[in-house]
Design a protein around this motif. Sequence first.
Motif, PDB file in Angstrom:
ATOM      1  N   ILE A 145       5.374   0.035 -12.054  1.00 37.68           N
ATOM      2  CA  ILE A 145       5.486  -0.721 -10.800  1.00 37.68           C
ATOM      3  C   ILE A 145       4.300  -0.423  -9.893  1.00 37.68           C
ATOM      4  O   ILE A 145       3.701  -1.333  -9.294  1.00 37.68           O
ATOM      5  CB  ILE A 145       6.827  -0.399 -10.090  1.00 37.68           C
ATOM      6  CG1 ILE A 145       8.004  -0.876 -10.939  1.00 37.68           C
ATOM      7  CG2 ILE A 145       6.873  -1.003  -8.690  1.00 37.68           C
ATOM      8  CD1 ILE A 145       8.039  -2.374 -11.216  1.00 37.68           C
ATOM      9  N   ARG A 146       3.940   0.850  -9.773  1.00 33.61           N
ATOM     10  CA  ARG A 146       2.792   1.201  -8.937  1.00 33.61           C
ATOM     11  C   ARG A 146       1.522   0.524  -9.436  1.00 33.61           C
ATOM     12  O   ARG A 146       0.722   0.021  -8.646  1.00 33.61           O
ATOM     13  CB  ARG A 146       2.623   2.720  -8.895  1.00 33.61           C
ATOM     14  CG  ARG A 146       3.750   3.392  -8.120  1.00 33.61           C
ATOM     15  CD  ARG A 146       3.721   4.903  -8.142  1.00 33.61           C
ATOM     16  NE  ARG A 146       2.471   5.394  -7.608  1.00 33.61           N
ATOM     17  CZ  ARG A 146       1.765   6.374  -8.175  1.00 33.61           C
ATOM     18  NH1 ARG A 146       2.171   6.959  -9.287  1.00 33.61           N
ATOM     19  NH2 ARG A 146       0.651   6.781  -7.616  1.00 33.61           N
ATOM     20  N   ASN A 147       1.333   0.478 -10.749  1.00 36.37           N
ATOM     21  CA  ASN A 147       0.148  -0.178 -11.308  1.00 36.37           C
ATOM     22  C   ASN A 147       0.170  -1.678 -11.061  1.00 36.37           C
ATOM     23  O   ASN A 147      -0.865  -2.280 -10.766  1.00 36.37           O
ATOM     24  CB  ASN A 147       0.023   0.115 -12.803  1.00 36.37           C
ATOM     25  CG  ASN A 147      -0.431   1.530 -13.072  1.00 36.37           C
ATOM     26  OD1 ASN A 147      -1.037   2.179 -12.222  1.00 36.37           O
ATOM     27  ND2 ASN A 147      -0.117   2.030 -14.255  1.00 36.37           N
ATOM     28  N   LYS A 148       1.343  -2.288 -11.171  1.00 33.39           N
ATOM     29  CA  LYS A 148       1.465  -3.727 -10.899  1.00 33.39           C
ATOM     30  C   LYS A 148       1.040  -4.028  -9.460  1.00 33.39           C
ATOM     31  O   LYS A 148       0.276  -4.964  -9.198  1.00 33.39           O
ATOM     32  CB  LYS A 148       2.904  -4.192 -11.126  1.00 33.39           C
ATOM     33  CG  LYS A 148       3.126  -5.651 -10.801  1.00 33.39           C
ATOM     34  CD  LYS A 148       4.553  -6.070 -11.061  1.00 33.39           C
ATOM     35  CE  LYS A 148       4.700  -7.554 -10.853  1.00 33.39           C
ATOM     36  NZ  LYS A 148       5.958  -8.063 -11.389  1.00 33.39           N
ATOM     37  N   VAL A 149       1.540  -3.238  -8.527  1.00 35.32           N
ATOM     38  CA  VAL A 149       1.219  -3.458  -7.119  1.00 35.32           C
ATOM     39  C   VAL A 149      -0.258  -3.162  -6.857  1.00 35.32           C
ATOM     40  O   VAL A 149      -0.927  -3.901  -6.131  1.00 35.32           O
ATOM     41  CB  VAL A 149       2.150  -2.616  -6.213  1.00 35.32           C
ATOM     42  CG1 VAL A 149       1.750  -2.726  -4.755  1.00 35.32           C
ATOM     43  CG2 VAL A 149       3.607  -3.049  -6.408  1.00 35.32           C
ATOM     44  N   ARG A 150      -0.781  -2.129  -7.469  1.00 34.77           N
ATOM     45  CA  ARG A 150      -2.202  -1.789  -7.316  1.00 34.77           C
ATOM     46  C   ARG A 150      -3.081  -2.952  -7.803  1.00 34.77           C
ATOM     47  O   ARG A 150      -4.043  -3.334  -7.138  1.00 34.77           O
ATOM     48  CB  ARG A 150      -2.528  -0.518  -8.097  1.00 34.77           C
ATOM     49  CG  ARG A 150      -3.942   0.002  -7.870  1.00 34.77           C
ATOM     50  CD  ARG A 150      -4.214   1.296  -8.637  1.00 34.77           C
ATOM     51  NE  ARG A 150      -3.407   2.399  -8.142  1.00 34.77           N
ATOM     52  CZ  ARG A 150      -2.412   3.002  -8.829  1.00 34.77           C
ATOM     53  NH1 ARG A 150      -2.121   2.613 -10.047  1.00 34.77           N
ATOM     54  NH2 ARG A 150      -1.742   3.996  -8.295  1.00 34.77           N
TER      55      ARG A 150
ATOM     56  N   GLU B  76       0.829  -1.215   0.000  1.00 37.48           N
ATOM     57  CA  GLU B  76       0.000   0.000   0.000  1.00 37.48           C
ATOM     58  C   GLU B  76       0.861   1.261   0.000  1.00 37.48           C
ATOM     59  O   GLU B  76       0.502   2.268  -0.620  1.00 37.48           O
ATOM     60  CB  GLU B  76      -0.937   0.003   1.213  1.00 37.48           C
ATOM     61  CG  GLU B  76      -1.963  -1.105   1.217  1.00 37.48           C
ATOM     62  CD  GLU B  76      -1.449  -2.443   1.790  1.00 37.48           C
ATOM     63  OE1 GLU B  76      -2.264  -3.356   1.918  1.00 37.48           O
ATOM     64  OE2 GLU B  76      -0.236  -2.560   2.093  1.00 37.48           O
ATOM     65  N   THR B  77       1.980   1.214   0.678  1.00 36.87           N
ATOM     66  CA  THR B  77       2.876   2.368   0.731  1.00 36.87           C
ATOM     67  C   THR B  77       3.505   2.623  -0.626  1.00 36.87           C
ATOM     68  O   THR B  77       3.633   3.770  -1.063  1.00 36.87           O
ATOM     69  CB  THR B  77       3.965   2.162   1.804  1.00 36.87           C
ATOM     70  OG1 THR B  77       3.331   1.924   3.062  1.00 36.87           O
ATOM     71  CG2 THR B  77       4.878   3.366   1.921  1.00 36.87           C
ATOM     72  N   LEU B  78       3.897   1.556  -1.319  1.00 37.43           N
ATOM     73  CA  LEU B  78       4.492   1.736  -2.633  1.00 37.43           C
ATOM     74  C   LEU B  78       3.488   2.361  -3.608  1.00 37.43           C
ATOM     75  O   LEU B  78       3.830   3.270  -4.361  1.00 37.43           O
ATOM     76  CB  LEU B  78       5.004   0.413  -3.204  1.00 37.43           C
ATOM     77  CG  LEU B  78       5.773   0.612  -4.506  1.00 37.43           C
ATOM     78  CD1 LEU B  78       7.034  -0.189  -4.513  1.00 37.43           C
ATOM     79  CD2 LEU B  78       4.919   0.320  -5.706  1.00 37.43           C
TER      80      LEU B  78
END
Length: 165
Positions: free
Chosen positions: A148-153, A136-138
């Motif tokens: 990267i943010r989209n992958k984690v989301r 969530e922090t990333l």
Amino acid sequence: MSEITLFTGNAFSVADGKGRFVLPLEMRRQVKLSSGNENRLYLSVHGDNPCATGFGESHRRHLFNEVEELAREARAQGRDYNADLELERRLGTIEEVNFDEGGRFAMHPDIKDEYGITDAIFFYGVGRYMQLWRPETLVDSKDRPELIRNKVRRWLDQRDAGGGK
């Protein structure tokens, strides 16, 4: 032990029933290579980002050698440089943890608490070390690459929908 070990790639790990995480296979190989083929991982805080860092012995030595070099340069240029303080900053927060052959390790509680890591980690290889993020922090970290943010989301959305670990 290799001179330079570079960490690349990324992966997720979800805590098991004992609260342990799994070091991704390729990163596990890199840590072992960097640590003289021992299952020794070093964890620390990141100086600028709200995440932990993970690395092997070669990077720990690099941190020390870098401070020694900065101190030599400062002396040669007649500048003040507090090497002891810089060593405290770079080496004083490092925690050594061992991992088993399956890559399972227990994250040091101080580091977990510092970053609010509970049930999942996103491993992000960024060169001489890897970053260990609370997912969530990333996602909220605007300076990270959008890919990267989209992958984690997407991973978080899938997890929240019950579609996986």
